[in-house]
Design a protein around this motif. Structure first.
Motif, PDB file in Angstrom:
ATOM      1  N   PRO A 135      46.400 -17.053 -13.165  1.00  0.00           N
ATOM      2  CA  PRO A 135      45.579 -16.070 -12.455  1.00  0.00           C
ATOM      3  C   PRO A 135      44.947 -16.628 -11.178  1.00  0.00           C
ATOM      4  CG  PRO A 135      44.321 -16.996 -14.258  1.00  0.00           C
ATOM      5  CD  PRO A 135      45.669 -17.672 -14.294  1.00  0.00           C
ATOM      6  N   ASP A 136      44.801 -15.760 -10.201  1.00  0.00           N
ATOM      7  CA  ASP A 136      44.003 -16.038  -9.017  1.00  0.00           C
ATOM      8  C   ASP A 136      42.939 -14.948  -8.956  1.00  0.00           C
ATOM      9  OD1 ASP A 136      42.948 -16.770  -6.585  1.00  0.00           O
ATOM     10  OD2 ASP A 136      44.560 -15.862  -5.402  1.00  0.00           O
ATOM     11  N   ILE A 137      41.696 -15.321  -9.263  1.00  0.00           N
ATOM     12  CA  ILE A 137      40.607 -14.343  -9.351  1.00  0.00           C
ATOM     13  C   ILE A 137      39.639 -14.592  -8.198  1.00  0.00           C
ATOM     14  CG2 ILE A 137      38.735 -13.435 -10.773  1.00  0.00           C
ATOM     15  CD1 ILE A 137      40.306 -14.494 -13.230  1.00  0.00           C
ATOM     16  N   VAL A 138      39.487 -13.604  -7.343  1.00  0.00           N
ATOM     17  CA  VAL A 138      38.617 -13.704  -6.174  1.00  0.00           C
ATOM     18  C   VAL A 138      37.412 -12.797  -6.386  1.00  0.00           C
ATOM     19  CG1 VAL A 138      38.429 -13.299  -3.691  1.00  0.00           C
ATOM     20  CG2 VAL A 138      40.540 -14.258  -4.651  1.00  0.00           C
ATOM     21  N   GLU A 139      36.235 -13.312  -6.093  1.00  0.00           N
ATOM     22  CA  GLU A 139      34.997 -12.548  -6.289  1.00  0.00           C
ATOM     23  C   GLU A 139      34.461 -12.025  -4.958  1.00  0.00           C
ATOM     24  OE1 GLU A 139      32.050 -14.670  -8.577  1.00  0.00           O
ATOM     25  OE2 GLU A 139      33.616 -15.972  -9.385  1.00  0.00           O
ATOM     26  N   THR A 140      33.838 -10.860  -5.006  1.00  0.00           N
ATOM     27  CA  THR A 140      33.122 -10.338  -3.860  1.00  0.00           C
ATOM     28  C   THR A 140      31.882  -9.609  -4.347  1.00  0.00           C
ATOM     29  OG1 THR A 140      33.285  -8.985  -1.846  1.00  0.00           O
ATOM     30  CG2 THR A 140      34.405  -8.168  -3.810  1.00  0.00           C
ATOM     31  N   THR A 141      30.839  -9.586  -3.516  1.00  0.00           N
ATOM     32  CA  THR A 141      29.557  -9.045  -3.956  1.00  0.00           C
ATOM     33  C   THR A 141      29.196  -7.731  -3.283  1.00  0.00           C
ATOM     34  OG1 THR A 141      28.361 -10.284  -2.245  1.00  0.00           O
ATOM     35  CG2 THR A 141      28.687 -11.370  -4.361  1.00  0.00           C
ATOM     36  N   SER A 142      30.047  -7.237  -2.391  1.00  0.00           N
ATOM     37  CA  SER A 142      29.703  -6.015  -1.662  1.00  0.00           C
ATOM     38  C   SER A 142      30.918  -5.120  -1.503  1.00  0.00           C
ATOM     39  CB  SER A 142      29.138  -6.344  -0.277  1.00  0.00           C
ATOM     40  OG  SER A 142      30.171  -6.788   0.588  1.00  0.00           O
ATOM     41  N   ALA A 143      30.641  -3.847  -1.272  1.00  0.00           N
ATOM     42  CA  ALA A 143      31.719  -2.881  -1.068  1.00  0.00           C
ATOM     43  C   ALA A 143      32.510  -3.205   0.193  1.00  0.00           C
ATOM     44  CB  ALA A 143      31.131  -1.477  -0.989  1.00  0.00           C
ATOM     45  N   ARG A 144      31.805  -3.543   1.255  1.00  0.00           N
ATOM     46  CA  ARG A 144      32.493  -3.774   2.532  1.00  0.00           C
ATOM     47  C   ARG A 144      33.405  -4.987   2.465  1.00  0.00           C
ATOM     48  NH1 ARG A 144      30.355   0.035   5.581  1.00  0.00           N
ATOM     49  NH2 ARG A 144      28.209   0.688   5.188  1.00  0.00           N
ATOM     50  N   HIS A 145      32.974  -6.028   1.773  1.00  0.00           N
ATOM     51  CA  HIS A 145      33.847  -7.179   1.609  1.00  0.00           C
ATOM     52  C   HIS A 145      35.041  -6.832   0.720  1.00  0.00           C
ATOM     53  CE1 HIS A 145      30.381 -10.165   2.628  1.00  0.00           C
ATOM     54  NE2 HIS A 145      30.986  -9.707   3.705  1.00  0.00           N
ATOM     55  N   ALA A 146      34.815  -6.029  -0.298  1.00  0.00           N
ATOM     56  CA  ALA A 146      35.926  -5.602  -1.155  1.00  0.00           C
ATOM     57  C   ALA A 146      36.958  -4.837  -0.339  1.00  0.00           C
ATOM     58  CB  ALA A 146      35.403  -4.737  -2.300  1.00  0.00           C
ATOM     59  N   ILE A 147      36.504  -3.951   0.516  1.00  0.00           N
ATOM     60  CA  ILE A 147      37.418  -3.175   1.358  1.00  0.00           C
ATOM     61  C   ILE A 147      38.198  -4.092   2.295  1.00  0.00           C
ATOM     62  CG2 ILE A 147      37.504  -1.449   3.210  1.00  0.00           C
ATOM     63  CD1 ILE A 147      35.047  -0.131   1.777  1.00  0.00           C
ATOM     64  N   ASP A 148      37.510  -5.105   2.866  1.00  0.00           N
ATOM     65  CA  ASP A 148      38.200  -6.063   3.734  1.00  0.00           C
ATOM     66  C   ASP A 148      39.283  -6.813   2.969  1.00  0.00           C
ATOM     67  OD1 ASP A 148      36.658  -5.364   5.906  1.00  0.00           O
ATOM     68  OD2 ASP A 148      35.217  -7.017   5.653  1.00  0.00           O
ATOM     69  N   HIS A 149      38.974  -7.222   1.734  1.00  0.00           N
ATOM     70  CA  HIS A 149      39.973  -7.919   0.907  1.00  0.00           C
ATOM     71  C   HIS A 149      41.189  -7.027   0.650  1.00  0.00           C
ATOM     72  CE1 HIS A 149      38.091 -11.720  -0.015  1.00  0.00           C
ATOM     73  NE2 HIS A 149      36.966 -11.143  -0.408  1.00  0.00           N
ATOM     74  N   HIS A 173      26.354  -8.934  -9.399  1.00  0.00           N
ATOM     75  CA  HIS A 173      25.571  -9.739 -10.347  1.00  0.00           C
ATOM     76  C   HIS A 173      26.300 -11.060 -10.619  1.00  0.00           C
ATOM     77  CE1 HIS A 173      23.945  -5.682 -11.090  1.00  0.00           C
ATOM     78  NE2 HIS A 173      22.823  -6.330 -11.337  1.00  0.00           N
ATOM     79  N   ALA A 174      25.704 -12.162 -10.166  1.00  0.00           N
ATOM     80  CA  ALA A 174      26.377 -13.453 -10.219  1.00  0.00           C
ATOM     81  C   ALA A 174      26.725 -13.883 -11.639  1.00  0.00           C
ATOM     82  CB  ALA A 174      25.509 -14.518  -9.543  1.00  0.00           C
ATOM     83  N   LEU A 175      25.792 -13.733 -12.574  1.00  0.00           N
ATOM     84  CA  LEU A 175      26.050 -14.170 -13.946  1.00  0.00           C
ATOM     85  C   LEU A 175      27.151 -13.352 -14.594  1.00  0.00           C
ATOM     86  CD1 LEU A 175      22.436 -14.868 -15.285  1.00  0.00           C
ATOM     87  CD2 LEU A 175      24.207 -16.536 -14.723  1.00  0.00           C
ATOM     88  N   LEU A 176      27.127 -12.049 -14.354  1.00  0.00           N
ATOM     89  CA  LEU A 176      28.165 -11.193 -14.929  1.00  0.00           C
ATOM     90  C   LEU A 176      29.525 -11.530 -14.331  1.00  0.00           C
ATOM     91  CD1 LEU A 176      28.930  -8.862 -16.763  1.00  0.00           C
ATOM     92  CD2 LEU A 176      28.452  -7.303 -14.878  1.00  0.00           C
ATOM     93  N   GLY A 192      30.832 -14.679 -15.943  1.00  0.00           N
ATOM     94  CA  GLY A 192      31.320 -14.448 -17.298  1.00  0.00           C
ATOM     95  C   GLY A 192      32.647 -13.712 -17.305  1.00  0.00           C
ATOM     96  N   LEU A 193      32.769 -12.682 -16.481  1.00  0.00           N
ATOM     97  CA  LEU A 193      34.017 -11.928 -16.394  1.00  0.00           C
ATOM     98  C   LEU A 193      35.156 -12.820 -15.916  1.00  0.00           C
ATOM     99  CD1 LEU A 193      32.876  -8.511 -14.857  1.00  0.00           C
ATOM    100  CD2 LEU A 193      33.821  -8.874 -17.138  1.00  0.00           C
ATOM    101  N   ARG A 194      34.883 -13.615 -14.878  1.00  0.00           N
ATOM    102  CA  ARG A 194      35.929 -14.476 -14.317  1.00  0.00           C
ATOM    103  C   ARG A 194      36.439 -15.462 -15.363  1.00  0.00           C
ATOM    104  NH1 ARG A 194      33.118 -17.342 -10.810  1.00  0.00           N
ATOM    105  NH2 ARG A 194      33.045 -19.152 -12.182  1.00  0.00           N
TER     106      ARG A 194
END
Length: 234
Positions: free
Chosen positions: A50-64, A28-31, A34-36
């Motif tokens: 802080p270095d805050i990196v966003e991802t929108t999917s499980a597979r991208h999170a796993i790659d990170h 969710h882009a808006l959430l 706000g969290l970031r």
């Protein structure tokens, strides 16, 4: 030094090294925004870079997780391409010491104990206030954990089952995998789609569906969907 020279000197400085790296996995882009922003503001207040990196999917999170070093992962359980508890298990298998805070729409009584047993160090619902998020993040970054309620901590201390009952309000006989299949079914996914997402055979997914019907005393997929909606699993 002239203003131009001063500006050039500032531009030549290397970027500040991050004191804390956070991976924020939510679709969710808006959430996410706000969290970031909230995380960045309070971490800077605490004297951190802080270095805050966003991802929108499980597979991208796993790659990170495979390719980078992180101090904290903030994970939504409702990512579109994989059930959240499965994501959590994969992340912990890749990096067993990785701190994970789950921030989810799912009620604490359904998922907090399951998430923590799967390796999370904290669980918050998205309706919680920002100060509670700040407290949870601060505790976890300091090497602690954050449990949403004394009841959750008590249930974890006593093990996965208490006198044959579950620490949440779902039937104790339902496994995490069965709950994940139930969530996918409630979203209107076909068994072939669920099998593909979970890397299972269609026969195995069909078996999970049959077990759900038996354990919940139901006869049809429509009843399963209604149950999942009533329990706010989707």
């Amino acid at each position: 030094m002239s203003g131009t020279l001063a500006m050039d000197a500032c531009q030549d400085l290397p970027p500040a090294k991050a004191d804390v790296r956070i991976l924020l996995a939510d679709d969710h882009a808006l959430l996410r925004r706000g969290l970031r922003e909230f995380l960045r503001d309070f971490l800077v207040e605490d004297g951190l870079t802080p270095d805050i990196v966003e991802t929108t999917s499980a597979r991208h999170a796993i790659d990170h997780i495979r390719t980078g070093a992180w101090d904290l992962v903030i994970l939504d359980l409702n990512l579109p391409d994989m059930p959240g508890l499965e994501v959590l298990r994969i992340l912990k298998s890749l990096r067993p010491a990785l701190p994970v805070l789950v921030v989810s729409i799912y009620a604490e009584e359904h998922y907090s104990a399951r998430a923590i047993r799967a390796g999370a160090l904290g669980y918050l619902t998205k309706e919680r206030g920002p100060q509670e998020l700040r407290l949870a993040v601060s505790r976890i970054l300091q090497g602690g954990h954050y449990l949403p309620s004394p009841e959750t901590e008590h249930s974890l201390d006593e093990g996965p089952h208490r006198n044959g009952s579950s620490p949440d309000t779902l039937p104790a006989t339902l496994s995490d995998r069965e709950i994940e299949v139930l969530q996918w079914i409630a979203q209107g996914r076909r068994l072939t789609e669920i099998a593909e997402q979970l890397n299972l055979s269609i026969k195995t997914v069909s078996t999970y569906r049959s077990r759900l019907l038996i354990k919940l005393g139901m006869r049809t997929t429509a009843e399963l969907i209604r149950y999942a909606l009533d329990q706010q699993l989707v």
